[in-house]
Design a protein around this motif. Structure first.
Motif, PDB file in Angstrom:
ATOM      1  N   VAL A 180       2.732  11.290  -0.368  1.00 46.09           N
ATOM      2  CA  VAL A 180       3.302  10.854   0.907  1.00 46.09           C
ATOM      3  C   VAL A 180       4.691  11.460   1.042  1.00 46.09           C
ATOM      4  CG1 VAL A 180       3.954   8.854   2.307  1.00 46.09           C
ATOM      5  CG2 VAL A 180       2.051   8.678   0.675  1.00 46.09           C
ATOM      6  N   VAL A 181       5.034  11.884   2.246  1.00 46.85           N
ATOM      7  CA  VAL A 181       6.338  12.495   2.508  1.00 46.85           C
ATOM      8  C   VAL A 181       6.976  11.824   3.716  1.00 46.85           C
ATOM      9  CG1 VAL A 181       7.546  14.600   3.231  1.00 46.85           C
ATOM     10  CG2 VAL A 181       5.713  14.733   1.539  1.00 46.85           C
ATOM     11  N   MET A 182       8.247  11.453   3.582  1.00 48.78           N
ATOM     12  CA  MET A 182       9.013  10.907   4.709  1.00 48.78           C
ATOM     13  C   MET A 182       9.815  12.037   5.344  1.00 48.78           C
ATOM     14  SD  MET A 182       9.546   7.816   6.069  1.00 48.78           S
ATOM     15  CE  MET A 182       9.531   6.611   4.731  1.00 48.78           C
ATOM     16  N   GLU A 192       0.830  -1.212   0.000  1.00 47.70           N
ATOM     17  CA  GLU A 192       0.000   0.000   0.000  1.00 47.70           C
ATOM     18  C   GLU A 192       0.862   1.259   0.000  1.00 47.70           C
ATOM     19  OE1 GLU A 192      -3.895  -1.626   2.511  1.00 47.70           O
ATOM     20  OE2 GLU A 192      -2.122  -0.870   3.580  1.00 47.70           O
ATOM     21  N   PHE A 193       1.928   1.220   0.779  1.00 43.40           N
ATOM     22  CA  PHE A 193       2.785   2.402   0.931  1.00 43.40           C
ATOM     23  C   PHE A 193       3.478   2.762  -0.382  1.00 43.40           C
ATOM     24  CE2 PHE A 193       6.770   4.498   2.285  1.00 43.40           C
ATOM     25  CZ  PHE A 193       6.258   5.488   3.118  1.00 43.40           C
ATOM     26  N   VAL A 194       4.112   1.790  -1.023  1.00 38.11           N
ATOM     27  CA  VAL A 194       4.896   2.096  -2.228  1.00 38.11           C
ATOM     28  C   VAL A 194       4.007   2.349  -3.438  1.00 38.11           C
ATOM     29  CG1 VAL A 194       6.869   0.793  -1.359  1.00 38.11           C
ATOM     30  CG2 VAL A 194       5.224  -0.329  -2.889  1.00 38.11           C
ATOM     31  N   ALA A 195       2.724   1.980  -3.341  1.00 34.74           N
ATOM     32  CA  ALA A 195       1.813   2.223  -4.464  1.00 34.74           C
ATOM     33  C   ALA A 195       1.390   3.681  -4.561  1.00 34.74           C
ATOM     34  CB  ALA A 195       0.573   1.328  -4.326  1.00 34.74           C
ATOM     35  N   GLU A 207       3.153   5.309   9.913  1.00 33.20           N
ATOM     36  CA  GLU A 207       4.300   4.475  10.245  1.00 33.20           C
ATOM     37  C   GLU A 207       4.830   3.809   8.976  1.00 33.20           C
ATOM     38  OE1 GLU A 207       5.041   0.408  12.754  1.00 33.20           O
ATOM     39  OE2 GLU A 207       3.725   1.924  13.657  1.00 33.20           O
ATOM     40  N   PRO A 208       6.036   4.162   8.539  1.00 34.11           N
ATOM     41  CA  PRO A 208       6.532   3.603   7.277  1.00 34.11           C
ATOM     42  C   PRO A 208       6.876   2.114   7.418  1.00 34.11           C
ATOM     43  CG  PRO A 208       8.216   4.948   8.320  1.00 34.11           C
ATOM     44  CD  PRO A 208       6.980   5.109   9.136  1.00 34.11           C
ATOM     45  N   PRO A 209       6.408   1.278   6.499  1.00 33.68           N
ATOM     46  CA  PRO A 209       6.685  -0.164   6.577  1.00 33.68           C
ATOM     47  C   PRO A 209       8.034  -0.511   5.950  1.00 33.68           C
ATOM     48  CG  PRO A 209       5.218   0.268   4.761  1.00 33.68           C
ATOM     49  CD  PRO A 209       5.482   1.602   5.403  1.00 33.68           C
ATOM     50  N   LEU A 210       9.049   0.236   6.327  1.00 31.32           N
ATOM     51  CA  LEU A 210      10.398   0.052   5.789  1.00 31.32           C
ATOM     52  C   LEU A 210      11.393  -0.003   6.945  1.00 31.32           C
ATOM     53  CD1 LEU A 210      10.294   2.726   2.935  1.00 31.32           C
ATOM     54  CD2 LEU A 210      10.244   0.252   2.606  1.00 31.32           C
ATOM     55  N   ALA A 211      12.496  -0.696   6.729  1.00 29.78           N
ATOM     56  CA  ALA A 211      13.577  -0.727   7.724  1.00 29.78           C
ATOM     57  C   ALA A 211      14.452   0.505   7.505  1.00 29.78           C
ATOM     58  CB  ALA A 211      14.395  -2.006   7.588  1.00 29.78           C
ATOM     59  N   LEU A 212      14.228   1.511   8.313  1.00 27.43           N
ATOM     60  CA  LEU A 212      14.948   2.779   8.174  1.00 27.43           C
ATOM     61  C   LEU A 212      15.908   2.967   9.349  1.00 27.43           C
ATOM     62  CD1 LEU A 212      11.959   5.067   7.134  1.00 27.43           C
ATOM     63  CD2 LEU A 212      13.720   4.121   5.639  1.00 27.43           C
ATOM     64  N   PRO A 213      17.085   3.524   9.095  1.00 33.15           N
ATOM     65  CA  PRO A 213      18.038   3.740  10.194  1.00 33.15           C
ATOM     66  C   PRO A 213      17.611   4.906  11.075  1.00 33.15           C
ATOM     67  CG  PRO A 213      18.869   4.708   8.168  1.00 33.15           C
ATOM     68  CD  PRO A 213      17.600   3.982   7.793  1.00 33.15           C
ATOM     69  N   ASN A 214      17.970   4.826  12.342  1.00 33.15           N
ATOM     70  CA  ASN A 214      17.909   6.012  13.194  1.00 33.15           C
ATOM     71  C   ASN A 214      19.184   6.813  12.963  1.00 33.15           C
ATOM     72  OD1 ASN A 214      15.557   4.995  14.219  1.00 33.15           O
ATOM     73  ND2 ASN A 214      16.466   4.247  16.130  1.00 33.15           N
ATOM     74  N   ILE A 215      19.086   8.127  12.922  1.00 31.28           N
ATOM     75  CA  ILE A 215      20.280   8.943  12.720  1.00 31.28           C
ATOM     76  C   ILE A 215      20.530   9.808  13.944  1.00 31.28           C
ATOM     77  CG2 ILE A 215      20.014   8.940  10.208  1.00 31.28           C
ATOM     78  CD1 ILE A 215      19.049  11.812  10.374  1.00 31.28           C
ATOM     79  N   GLU A 216      21.786  10.004  14.240  1.00 28.64           N
ATOM     80  CA  GLU A 216      22.180  10.776  15.414  1.00 28.64           C
ATOM     81  C   GLU A 216      22.269  12.252  15.065  1.00 28.64           C
ATOM     82  OE1 GLU A 216      25.344   9.675  18.585  1.00 28.64           O
ATOM     83  OE2 GLU A 216      26.340  10.949  17.101  1.00 28.64           O
TER      84      GLU A 216
END
Length: 315
Positions: free
Chosen positions: A250-252, A196-199, A271-280
């Motif tokens: 949609v905007v990240m 759904e998200f990437v569509a 909530e994005p259904p992707l494995a995203l890194p946390n950034i410092e």
């Protein structure tokens, strides 16, 4: 009777040398004028004075750049030395009284930080340091080190893992990512599936050229979302959020900013259904100003306002 000698109009001031230093870094009158907060005609007048004083063109136009002459390159180190000594005189053994100080601190910070951090900073300064001002400046990755070293920027805020060793770092918090859409989006709810998200159509905020770690998140999105579904790229998170508010895009964006904008602009947090890194997210400043009283004070303000306990380290 002794008299004060009149100023020789042929002499150069520190302002002229600072213009020379910035031109050497930027190789562009337009960019140098922006850095120095001058009009281009005023900068051109200063360059004319430099050329007359040194008897050399100093910078010549080659294609779209102002390239230094051999004379300019030979002057680079002596001019830098003079400016460094003057900056040292300003900072060594000088106390800083925020209640009485009249000073402007320059931050390099992307627009997500501007929207999130500047309102609390301004509110704090209104009572603690009423004559202190702040300004946010634009920069690119190849110049952050130089601007911090030269004093054109007092502090950088963000995630810049590739800065040189002479730049110090103080972590503030670890940032997660969220997506936003307009409230009442016709297809996307707060917890969509990956399909759904990437569509959906996406607006990407690009960090290209800034050296900011957001670029890693941008690359993950580019890999996950079909190219034809990326309908727009913009350099600012707040502009992207405005596009989302007035479309189905949609905007990240960073979770901290997303939470604020969702409330202020009536957006839906997704909530994005992707494995995203946390950034410092951290403060960065140059060794040269590590003990300078004013820089120490503004760093303490930023830590007080924004440092979360889990990110605290000696700095």
């Amino acid at each position: 009777m002794d008299t004060i000698p009149q100023r020789n109009e042929d002499e150069l001031g520190l302002h002229h040398l600072q213009v020379f230093e910035v031109l050497l870094a930027e190789r562009s009158l337009t960019k140098a004028a922006r850095v120095l907060n001058l009009t281009q005609p005023a900068l051109s007048k200063t360059l004319a004075r430099l050329r007359l004083y040194f008897g050399d063109p100093l910078f010549v136009r080659v294609s779209l750049r102002m390239e230094p002459t051999p004379k300019a390159l030979a002057l680079a180190e002596p001019v830098r030395g003079i400016l460094e000594r003057m900056r040292a005189l300003r900072s060594d053994h000088v106390s800083f009284d925020p209640a009485a100080a009249e000073r402007t601190f320059s931050f390099f910070i992307i627009d997500a930080g501007v929207a999130q951090m500047l309102p609390p900073i301004i509110n704090h300064l209104a009572t603690a340091a009423p004559r202190v001002r702040v300004q946010a400046v634009n920069c690119d990755a190849q110049h952050i080190d130089l601007w911090l070293e030269s004093g054109l920027v007092d502090i950088a805020v963000g995630s810049f893992p590739d800065l040189m060793q002479s730049v110090r770092r103080q972590p503030l918090w670890r940032e997660r990512y969220a997506a936003v859409t307009r409230s009442g989006h016709p297809r996307l709810g707060p917890k969509p599936s990956l399909a759904e998200f990437v569509a959906e159509k996406h607006v990407l905020v690009t960090a290209a050229g800034t050296g900011h770690e957001h670029l890693s998140v941008e690359r993950i999105l580019e890999a996950a979302v079909p190219r034809e579904h990326i309908v727009c790229r913009v350099p600012m998170f707040t502009a992207a959020a405005m596009i989302a508010k007035h479309s189905d895009a949609v905007v990240m964006l960073p979770m901290t900013l997303g939470t604020v904008l969702a409330k202020d602009m009536g957006l839906q947090l997704v909530e994005p259904p992707l494995a995203l890194p946390n950034i410092e997210i951290a403060l960065y400043w140059h060794d040269r100003v590590h003990r300078e009283a004013g820089n120490q004070w503004i760093r303490s303000v930023l830590r007080k306002l924004f440092q979360r306990h889990e990110a605290a380290q000696p700095g």
